[in-house]
Design an enzyme around this catalytic site. Structure first.
Site, short mmCIF file in Angstrom:
data_model
loop_
_atom_site.label_atom_id
_atom_site.label_comp_id
_atom_site.label_asym_id
_atom_site.label_seq_id
_atom_site.Cartn_x
_atom_site.Cartn_y
_atom_site.Cartn_z
N LYS A 40 9.19 -1.10 13.35
CA LYS A 40 9.67 -0.51 11.81
C LYS A 40 10.84 0.28 11.83
CE LYS A 40 5.25 -1.12 9.59
NZ LYS A 40 4.50 -0.41 8.90
N GLY B 40 -4.69 -1.85 5.07
CA GLY B 40 -4.08 -3.03 4.42
C GLY B 40 -4.83 -4.43 4.77
N ARG B 41 -5.35 -4.46 6.11
CA ARG B 41 -5.88 -5.76 6.46
C ARG B 41 -7.43 -5.87 5.75
NH1 ARG B 41 -4.90 -2.42 10.42
NH2 ARG B 41 -6.42 -1.44 11.85
N HIS C 53 -5.73 -33.18 18.13
CA HIS C 53 -4.67 -34.04 18.60
C HIS C 53 -3.30 -33.07 19.07
CE1 HIS C 53 -6.67 -37.47 17.07
NE2 HIS C 53 -7.17 -36.84 16.37
N LYS D 203 0.67 -1.06 -0.14
CA LYS D 203 0.11 -0.01 -0.07
C LYS D 203 0.73 1.17 -0.15
CE LYS D 203 -3.50 2.21 2.62
NZ LYS D 203 -4.26 2.43 3.79
N GLU E 269 -4.70 -6.54 14.77
CA GLU E 269 -4.41 -5.05 14.38
C GLU E 269 -5.58 -4.06 14.43
OE1 GLU E 269 -0.93 -4.86 11.53
OE2 GLU E 269 -2.39 -3.80 10.07
N GLU F 166 10.60 -4.85 4.09
CA GLU F 166 10.66 -6.43 3.71
C GLU F 166 10.24 -6.38 2.33
OE1 GLU F 166 9.37 -5.00 6.38
OE2 GLU F 166 8.93 -6.44 8.17
#
Ligand code: F6P
Length: 553
Positions: free
Chosen positions: A507, A270-271, A387, A208, A356, A214
């Site tokens: 960041k 973003g999310r 399990h 965005k 977030e 990264e």
């Protein structure tokens, strides 16, 4: 809209009083109540059914929770969101992911932009490119068709398309192979490129802001990989790299042809962005038609959320129950347990959506909250989780409310696996709610000294979410359902569910520390705190292969 302290609302006090009673109530008794309680707690929202009858709520609780939603002005905030008001107050932005899935016939002009028009223009460009890629008429620099798409992004620029591509993989068999990269650990990119032919690979850089370190680092490395075998010409970038960003200038400054940049807007968090061009790799994987069904499924849920009364509104009910469990009954975590292998990444996706959005401790007006907000979200697909960690769900000292997600249509053959899968889902929900008492243990001949160990307390709350099939439409509805549930909770808590200031400091510090971890700056230059200095020294000593300070402490 004025932010209210929810604890001062009349319904809050009523709920506090009820919580004291219901914290130790028995679901055994509650679930016997048929009629009105069932009617309130089972809601169909288009293709999706929510059954929340195994929550620790009475009709009185539901009334008080609904009153709380009204008193906290959830309806007004919801309508403001749909109208494009700047409800993301700390960033002064509209919150319009709902506009990304509204049909072309709808109309919405916000801050001078014809949003519907803009959204559909980008969708058309995406569809054109996706069809060319899928049909083999998008040619690479040497004239080869594209057989591998590598989508590079992180957080909201990765989790949604990655999760949905897996969920809908049954539709993705005709197009190119689509892989995702998010971690700056080079292993991630290396894996995505294994077996890929650069001449047949398209890289999609999704960010965005187009500032995320990264993603930019991975994009640079992928570009070098392309150039190493295809050469340095601008044609290589033009034919092998596309970008998705709301910062078109930064994407073009990176060298990407403006014709290959798919934009989106500040009003998309973003999310909440899988519906936008962020979903480009998904569209390539499943085809534009299926992508449009995904949007349509979400839109149907939006209409349900916008139009149904609070009492018959599935995401409202889910949000109210989640808030009840978290704030009033003190549940710290919430488990998402999809009984569908293809929904394996849904828990990670919802982690970002929930944590977030609602992992906040100040209200919109800056006042500290005095109550618990967003839960920790976690989960695994059933039956694998059974399990591993279900022991704690059934007998641990922490009560974990769970969502059990069931898909009716088998995802693969033989279908009797699926019947067994669903039997497990329903059995777990039953066991969590009803448990197993001493009388039953005695009847089964269990020796008395083992009763304490084998006793299942029950009364552990769960909701079952059912989908007829794992279609694009149903997946769209499911994600929109969770988005609106998160909205309802944030609205009542009075927090800004659409900012994420908490991720910024890390960041910034990573950018400051990178010259130290790279060995360009000396850890002992007096800038770092003692612990960080020691950690950097240890790291550099191993990284540079010298004996350095490998003292082992
Ligand atoms: O780290 C948090 C975050 O800002 C998320 O909210 C976002 O989805 C992600 O980083 C990626 O950001 P971008 O799309 O700008 O690269």
């Amino acid at each position: 809209m004025e932010t209210r302290d929810p604890t001062a609302l009349p319904a809050w006090a009523a709920l506090r009083a009820q919580a004291a009673e219901l914290a130790s109530a028995s679901l055994h008794d509650l679930v016997k109540e048929r009629g009105a309680r069932e009617e309130r707690l089972v809601i169909d929202a288009g293709v999706l059914r929510l059954d929340a009858t195994r929550q620790l709520v009475t009709l009185g609780t539901l009334d008080a929770l609904t009153d709380l939603a009204r008193e906290a002005q959830v309806i007004e905030l919801r309508d403001a969101m749909f109208a494009g008001a700047h409800i993301n107050t700390t960033e002064d932005r509209a919150v319009l992911h709902v506009a990304l899935r509204a049909p072309r016939s709808s109309s919405r002009v916000v801050d001078g932009l014809d949003v519907t028009q803009a959204v559909h223009e980008v969708l058309e460009r995406m569809a054109d490119a996706a069809v060319r890629i899928r049909e083999g008429t998008w040619h690479g620099a040497t004239g080869e068709p594209i057989t591998r798409v590598v989508s590079i992004g992180i957080g909201g620029s990765d989790l949604g398309p990655r999760m949905a591509t897996l969920a809908l993989e049954a539709l993705g068999r005709e197009g190119p192979e689509v892989r995702f990269v998010s971690n700056v650990d080079p292993v991630d990119l290396e894996r995505a490129l294994v077996g890929a032919d650069p001449a047949r690979t398209l890289v999609v850089v999704v960010s965005k802001t187009f500032h995320t370190l990264e993603t930019l680092q991975n994009a640079q490395t992928a570009l070098s990989w392309l150039r190493r075998s295809l050469g340095p010409s601008a044609e290589v970038v033009r034919r092998h790299v596309v970008a998705v960003s709301s910062n078109v200038d930064a994407a073009t400054a990176f060298g990407i042809d403006p014709a290959n940049v798919f934009g989106f807007w500040d009003f998309v968090g973003g999310r909440y962005s899988v519906w936008s061009a962020v979903g480009f790799a998904l569209m390539v994987a499943i085809g534009p038609e299926a992508f449009m069904s995904f949007l349509a499924g979400a839109h149907a849920l939006d209409e349900h959320f916008r139009c149904e009364p609070l009492e018959r509104n599935a995401p409202v009910l889910h949000g109210l129950v989640a808030l009840w469990n978290r704030t009033f009954l003190g549940a710290q975590t919430h488990a998402v347990l999809p009984y569908a292998e293809r929904l394996a990444l849904l828990p990670s996706y919802l982690q970002q959506l929930v944590m977030e959005s609602n992992g906040k401790s100040v209200r919109r007006d800056g006042a500290p909250v005095t109550y618990d907000t967003g839960p920790i979200v976690w989960g695994e697909p059933g039956t694998k989780g059974q399990h591993a960690f279900y022991q704690l769900l059934h007998q641990g000292t922490t009560r974990v409310p769970v969502d059990i997600i069931v898909v009716a249509e088998p995802q693969a053959e033989p279908a009797d696996h699926h019947d067994l899968l669903v039997a497990n889902a329903l059995a777990q929900a039953q066991a969590l709610a009803l448990g197993r008492g001493d009388a039953e243990l005695a009847a089964q001949g269990v020796p008395e000294q083992l009763w304490a160990h084998k006793r299942m307390p029950g009364s552990r709350p769960s909701s079952v979410i059912m989908l007829p099939r794992l279609s694009p439409e149903a997946l769209g509805a499911l994600l929109a359902f969770y988005e609106h549930s998160v909205f309802v909770q944030g609205a009542i808590w009075g927090i800004d569910s659409f900012d994420q200031w908490g991720v910024e400091l890390g960041k910034e510090l990573a950018a400051t520390l990178a010259p130290y971890t790279r060995g360009e700056h000396d850890a002992g230059d007096g800038t770092l705190d003692p612990t960080t200095e020691r950690l950097v020294r240890w790291y550099r000593s191993w990284r540079s292969g010298g004996a350095g300070e490998r003292s082992g402490n």
